[in-house]
Structures are given as C-alpha cells and as structure tokens.
Enzyme design. Structure first.
Site, PDB file in Angstrom:
ATOM      1  N   ASP A   1      57.637 -27.751 100.375  1.00 47.15           N
ATOM      2  CA  ASP A   1      56.789 -28.803  99.898  1.00 47.15           C
ATOM      3  C   ASP A   1      55.742 -28.385  99.132  1.00 47.15           C
ATOM      4  O   ASP A   1      55.830 -27.251  98.310  1.00 47.15           O
ATOM      5  CB  ASP A   1      56.210 -29.589 101.096  1.00 47.15           C
ATOM      6  CG  ASP A   1      55.344 -28.853 101.759  1.00 47.15           C
ATOM      7  OD1 ASP A   1      55.556 -27.512 102.124  1.00 47.15           O
ATOM      8  OD2 ASP A   1      54.035 -29.323 102.251  1.00 47.15           O
TER       9      ASP A   1
ATOM     10  N   GLY B   1      50.554 -23.082 104.253  1.00 48.29           N
ATOM     11  CA  GLY B   1      49.694 -23.981 105.344  1.00 48.29           C
ATOM     12  C   GLY B   1      49.753 -23.228 106.555  1.00 48.29           C
ATOM     13  O   GLY B   1      50.662 -22.715 106.722  1.00 48.29           O
TER      14      GLY B   1
ATOM     15  N   GLU C   1      60.534 -22.812 104.233  1.00 51.92           N
ATOM     16  CA  GLU C   1      60.447 -23.875 105.153  1.00 51.92           C
ATOM     17  C   GLU C   1      61.675 -24.233 105.960  1.00 51.92           C
ATOM     18  O   GLU C   1      61.534 -24.727 107.212  1.00 51.92           O
ATOM     19  CB  GLU C   1      59.853 -25.089 104.349  1.00 51.92           C
ATOM     20  CG  GLU C   1      58.379 -24.907 103.858  1.00 51.92           C
ATOM     21  CD  GLU C   1      58.137 -24.155 102.627  1.00 51.92           C
ATOM     22  OE1 GLU C   1      57.011 -24.171 102.273  1.00 51.92           O
ATOM     23  OE2 GLU C   1      59.376 -23.646 102.174  1.00 51.92           O
TER      24      GLU C   1
ATOM     25  N   GLY D   1      52.830 -23.243 100.535  1.00 51.01           N
ATOM     26  CA  GLY D   1      51.685 -23.586 100.006  1.00 51.01           C
ATOM     27  C   GLY D   1      50.909 -22.873  99.078  1.00 51.01           C
ATOM     28  O   GLY D   1      50.153 -23.097  98.210  1.00 51.01           O
TER      29      GLY D   1
END
Length: 778
Positions: free
Chosen positions: A554, A474, A546, A523
């Site tokens: 995630d 992301g 992350e 992502g």
C-alpha cells in the site's frame, strides 16, 4: 583515570530502549569516545547516537516506588564565615508605586506564568511535536540559528577533539521528565547508568534549582559534583592551590564516603529568613487547589503546574504580598514555578565558573565546558559560556525561545527539523524502530510540509531518516496491537493521515529530495518515491514485503510499482524481494546514487543552494553523487524471466511458471523467489496482484483511494486474521510459521478477492483527497 572503550553494538542494544533524556548525556559521551578512540570514527558516533529510542516523557501523577539503592546523605556544615558584600546586588529600596502601575506589574507576572511552560499534550493525541501549526515556520527559522545537537554531532565532535570536556547538567526537564508532583521527578536507571559512564570520562556536575540533598537523593552518584539552590549550595572538589585565595567562604567538609570536599554556600546568612518565608507562604496558599510548596534550602519554590489558569493571579498576589516585607528576597520564575531567592549576585552561571575554578579548568584553552538545560534559569550559565567564549550551551526545547545557547535539543520528537539556507529537512526519528511511521509522524509531516510549501523563502524540501534506516514503513506491530484491542478508529486515522501525506508529496509544488540511506520498505517508499528526487546509497535496502504479513503493498505501491518496466512491479509485490540502491537506480525507483560515506558532501552542497529550480538541484545531486553499475546479481539480468512469469493472468499460473523456471535455470534467485511466493499469504497474493494490475491504469489519487478501501477491509473483522497472523509470526512471536486462512491458493475464491476491494459501508467514509486544489502531475 583509565578510559574504558565501549563496544558500539553493545551500546546500541543497551540504550535503544531508553527514554529521550539519555540523548542529553549521550551526545557528549559519544563525543568523548570518538575523541579518545578515533578508530570508532564519526560513523560509529552517528550510528550510536541516532540509534537511541526517543519517546515522549510520561507525566507521572502517582508516586513512584523508591529506588532500591543505599541512602547516602551529604550533610551540610554550618559556615563559619559569610559572603563578602561584593556578592550583593545594588538594589535601592523601591518607592511605593501607584495602584495602576502595580496592576500592570501584576499583569506582566501573570503573562509570564501563563507562558512559562507549554501546555502538555497527551501522547495519544495527534499533535505537531509540541509546536503548533502557526509556529512551525518560526521554529524552522529558529533552528537555523540554534541547530539541533543531534543533527550537528559531527560539529560537536570536531569542537571536542583534543580537548578536555567538562559537562554541566540541569536536572528537571533535562535528566528527568517534568512531572506533576516534584517529588516524582525520578531519574531512570538507564539515565543514571549513562550519567555514571560520562562522569567516568570527564568532570560532570549537576546544577539544579532543587536543594543539593534532594538532587543527590534522586541521582545517588558519588562520582558527580552537585550544586543545589541554583548554585547557592555547591559541593565541589577541594580547591586547587592556585585558587586558594578566592572564595574564602568555602569550608572544608567530607561527603558520605568520607572524601574531602569543599562546601560553598554564599547565601547561608539568609537561611532563617528563607525558613520563615517558607512557613508563611505555605499557610498563605494552602487553600489554592493544586499549589505546592517546596523547600530548596536557599530558595523556596511555589509550584503552580497543577493550578487552574484562572487562579494563577491569586497565587502571584499571595506570594508578592508576603515578599513585600522581605526586601532582601526576590521573586523569579521558571517552568510553572515561582521561586523566592536571596538578593545576591549568584546564579547558575556563577556556579559554573566556580566549579571550573575548583577543578583547575578555568582559563584553559584545551578545556571545553558544555552546559545542558531547559529553562530560563539555565540562561545565566549559557550566557557565561558564550560571553567568555569558554564553551557552549544546549537548550532542551521544542519551541523557539530567546536563548544564549548555541545548540538546541528538541523535546521527544518523532520528526525533527533541520534548517538550511533555502531548504528545510524533515528527519524521521524513531531509530529504535527503523523509523517506522506512526499517526503522529504523519500528522507532523502534513503540517510541516503545508507550512513549508506556503513559505516563499523555502526553495526545496528534504527528508531523511535517523540511524541505519530511512523508514521501514508503517508501525505494523503497533497496528497489530490496536486491532487486537478493538481500536480500529486509531488504525483508520493512521491510514488516512499517511495516505493524505503521500498525496501531498506526489503533488508538491516544490522540489523534494529524499535521502534513502538504509532500510526503505513499504510506507517508507511511499513517503519518498512520489517526490521529485530519491538518492539511494550503498546502504539502501528496498522492499515491499507486505504479502508476508498478510497484507497488500500500500502507501501508493500499486501506483509506482505498476509503472515500472515490464512486470517487475508484480514480481516485487508478490515476492517481497529486496533491492539494493544500484538496482533502484536501474529500475527508476531512485534518481541519484551516492556512497553513504559521501552523503555529507551532498548535504553540504544542498545546504548552500538558494534555489527552487529542480534542474539546479538535479545537477548538484549528480555532481556530488557516485556513478555505479549493476553487478552480476542485479535484478536487471532477470527481467526477461520475470516478465515471462509475472505477466501471466493468475497467481497460480505465476507459481507454476516460476517452478518451471527454477527447475530449468537452477539459479538461487529463482529458487528463493519461488520459496517466497509459497510462504506468503494466499489471499494477500491474489489481492496484491489485482491491486498492481488496476494501478497500472489509475492516477495517484485513484490508487490511494482504492488502497485505503483495501486497507480498511484488510483490518476488518472479516480479513484481519491474515494481517494479525502475519505480524505475529514475523515480528511478534517470530516463529515464522503463520497459519494462513485460507491456507492455499485454491481456497481463495474470486468473491473473497472482490470483497477486499468492495466499497466501504454506509457509515464508513471513503478517503477524500484534495484533487481539485492539488492535481497530480502524473
């Protein structure tokens, strides 16, 4: 002329922040470099071309500052002779038509005016690449016959190799953005530099509907040839002797630098008439809000871009009412503009032929003319190149159009589409940001994939990345900015859109092939690993980093990491360690392997497949792939130590165990892993460990719903400091010195971790996935 060689890395950095329109010029520029310097090769062409940043063209409503460049006015010389009668169209005078027929004709013009340019979308809105959902499949079929010039650059390079290129460019919408005020269609400095480079390599001309003076005032490059008024006003090179008997209407003149040039103005006798009509039209439409007149010397433009749609008919009626008294003038239309032109057999296609003749390039087998344009007025040029097999056109458009151009070039797009025999490919296209995902990209992917899944003619779907990355995850820098501005709703939309797409991918009814050629992180793994096949390469770099930006792995990471062998999922989540493509194969994160240099063979094979059978695709990927084995530094040789340490119950126990192993083994990987553990956010470490452990006993949809809840809490006022501080230290200020809060593991309480997993509040809806209609396979 001596050709200068340009360093690829320098070009990558200098052009990476330019607007989309530089693609138009750079496609041919890099082809030329590839042709002249074969050592750069197609790989350099690929990296350079695809590394350029693409952004949506701004709508410029306010006047822009004047460019600080010296004025250089190319003066016109009054012709001493007039065009031959052969230039005139044979148009007999029309008989008066019954009123009903006139109404039909007017209605037809109104339809053209309404359809001549798609309604602009604001950049902040989520839309599908200017292609509405109902048009997605139509566009996918269209792009098969008009392939993207970006994704077909190897074919273009092959066509250009060994040939002399001649480049013809439209101006508005091609070299400059389409703007509300035509006077604001300013060419960017980056684009000007790119065009100047191109002109130093081969003949380059701009052919525009604007007057020649106006175009030159925008471009300010004396290295180019200019044709204004749709080719009715050409300033070109002095004619070669072999063509001296043609176009006697040419007159010798000089440009602003005193260089001898030829002026060709086949409609010069119409100037008094056009000037008269310009004045009458200006008076006639002055009370229509938004209507704007433009004097383009040999044609008159009536812009209605800012006119309310209900007034289009009034604009057309007033224009045609005046033109009824001028049978030697005709009305045409472009992108939100009506244009009044002389009735002569001259257009942009004729202008291309004239310039090729003037340059001594007409009829030469070793010459390849290329024309790049964006609207209906450019079709005459496309048609000339196609009909005479001279070269090819490139149409700049993101919607299907009837065109004689061979290639297409989408308007600024973060997701491109490639069409194959029975497949479609989504190409993530933010190379300047390592294809980091945005809300808009997630929305496009959702709608593309829904359309393709419902289409019986499509057997399987692919996903690729532009440039040196597949997808870096992301766009966390943008997220950092939005949180700082208090725009949490936009952050929520991003997570909701992305997680929804991941669930679609994990439940997709058709085989899916992701080509993980380059950086694949966060992502990026989420939009690929849940699919059927993942092809890793020697350029693949996988990680879930992350915890080092104060967040949790995630985008389905808690699902696929928790299902890896032993406790390697906990290891990857807590250390953010990087894996090579061969390690992804060994762990099952990838299904196939190919050397990056061999991917074109894989792509060519998949392009020929007419199947929706996963076994056929699997066999093809294996047949055209490469067989590799883990080297001595592979993670597979560390699994015993990893399982021993990362199977422990708490993060504190894991850190203690890794300290013991680092001292015992004295191996670099173990020391580095311990260092990464200690650099990560203490809160993120504890949250991430629990997430992976819970994911081991949950389905894909359950993981995504929980991760969404965690992400919403992670960007909330209570916890967002960790994420903002991590992004600041790693990616914004880059001081690599985050100030975590809490600062150490012992200060992270169980209540804090529980709060991170807590259900969302009464007014904050949870993520809802279509589990009843799309049941996960695993």
């Amino acid at each position: 002329m001596a050709m200068k060689q340009y360093d690829p890395e320098h070009l990558c950095s200098s052009f990476s922040a330019t607007v989309y329109f530089i693609f138009v010029v750079e496609i041919v520029f890099f082809i030329a470099e590839c042709r002249i310097f074969p050592l750069n090769g197609l790989d350099a062409l690929r990296v350079l071309l695809m590394d350029l940043k693409t952004i949506n063209s701004p709508v410029l409503a306010d006047p822009l500052p004047k460019l600080a460049l010296p004025s250089a006015v190319m003066t016109y010389t009054t012709p001493t002779s007039f065009p031959s009668t052969g230039l005139y169209l044979n148009t007999p005078k029309k008989k008066p038509l019954p009123g009903k027929i006139e109404e039909v004709r007017a209605a037809g013009w109104l339809d053209l005016m309404l359809a001549s340019s798609p309604t602009r979308k604001r950049q902040s809105k989520d839309f599908v690449n200017d292609v509405q959902a109902d048009d997605l499949e139509q566009y996918s079929h269209w792009v098969v016959n008009h392939p993207s010039a970006l994704t077909s650059f190897e074919n273009i390079a092959n066509l250009a190799r060994g040939k002399r290129l001649a480049l013809f460019l439209d101006y508005d919408g091609t070299l400059s953005p389409i703007v509300d005020n035509p006077e604001n269609a300013v060419m960017s400095d980056e684009m000007r530099s790119a065009v100047k480079h191109v002109a130093s390599l081969f003949p380059t001309a701009i052919i525009s509907g604007r007057s020649r003076d106006k175009v030159f005032d925008f471009v300010k490059l004396t290295e180019l040839y200019y044709a204004g008024s749709h080719g009715m006003d050409i300033m070109g090179p002095v004619r070669k002797s072999e063509y001296s008997g043609q176009h006697v209407e040419c007159i010798r003149s000089t440009d602003s630098e005193g260089k001898e040039v030829n002026l060709f103005q086949p409609a010069s006798e119409f100037l008094p008439m056009i000037s008269e009509v310009y004045k009458k039209l200006g008076e006639s439409i002055k009370d229509i809000d938004g209507a704007r007149m433009e004097d383009n010397k040999f044609c008159v433009s009536v812009h209605y871009r800012n006119v309310a749609p209900q007034d289009y008919g009034e604009v057309h009626q007033r224009v045609t009412a005046i033109l009824k008294n001028y049978p030697c003038l005709r009305l045409t239309h472009g992108r939100k503009v009506l244009e009044v032109r002389p009735v002569i057999d001259w257009n942009k296609g004729k202008a291309v032929e004239f310039l090729l003749e003037s340059l001594g390039l007409c009829g030469k087998e070793d010459v390849l003319p290329i024309y790049v344009g964006d609207d209906k007025t450019d079709e005459d040029a496309f048609r000339v190149l196609k009909a005479n097999n001279l070269g090819f056109g490139i149409l700049v458009s993101s919607v299907p159009k009837d065109t004689d151009a061979f290639y297409s070039l989408q308007d600024p797009a973060e997701v491109l589409v490639e069409g194959k025999a029975s497949a479609r490919a989504a190409v993530l296209n933010r190379p300047g940001h390592l294809n980091a995902l945005t809300t808009t990209m997630g929305g496009k992917l959702n709608k593309f994939y829904a359309s393709w899944e419902d289409n019986p003619d499509i057997g399987f779907v692919m996903m690729k990345g532009s440039g040196r990355a597949f997808c870096a995850g992301g766009d966390v820098v943008k997220m950092h900015q939005l949180i700082g501005e208090g725009k949490l709703d936009e952050c929520k939309d991003f997570f909701k859109t992305l997680y929804s797409f991941i669930y679609v991918l994990g439940t997709y009814l058709k085989p899916h092939v992701a080509i993980l050629d380059g950086v694949t992180m966060g992502g990026g793994a989420g939009v690929s690993i849940p699919g059927t096949f993942r092809v890793a390469t020697d350029r693949t770099v996988f990680a879930t980093p992350e915890v080092h930006i104060g967040f949790h792995p995630d985008a389905a990471a808690s699902f696929y990491l928790s299902h890896l062998t032993g406790h390697v999922g906990e290891y990857l989540a807590l250390t953010g360690d990087k894996l090579k493509g061969v390690d992804m194969i060994a762990l099952g994160l990838a299904t196939h392997y190919s050397m990056s240099g061999h991917l074109h063979l894989v792509d060519e094979r998949l392009a020929t497949l007419l199947t929706d059978d996963p076994s056929v695709i699997d066999t093809s990927l294996a047949h055209y792939g490469d067989l590799v084995y883990p080297d001595k530094d592979s993670i597979v040789h560390r699994l015993e130590v990893i399982d021993k340490c990362f199977s422990l119950e708490t993060v504190e126990e894991i850190v203690d165990a890794m300290e013991s192993e680092a001292a015992r083994l004295n191996e670099d990987w173990c020391t580095l892993a311990l260092k990464r553990l200690k650099e990560a956010s203490p809160l993120a470490l504890k949250v991430s460990l629990r997430s992976i452990r819970e994911g081991r006993y949950q389905t894909l949809d359950e993981c995504l719903v929980r991760e969404y809840r965690m992400s919403m809490n992670g960007i909330s006022e209570k916890f967002s400091h960790e994420f903002r501080e991590g992004v600041r230290a790693r990616l914004v200020d880059k001081d690599l010195a985050p100030k975590w809060d809490p600062p150490a593991l012992e200060y992270v309480s169980a209540d804090m971790v529980d709060s991170y997993f807590a259900p969302l509040g009464e007014f904050e809806p949870e993520l809802t996935l279509p589990t009843e209609s799309r049941e996960a396979f695993v």
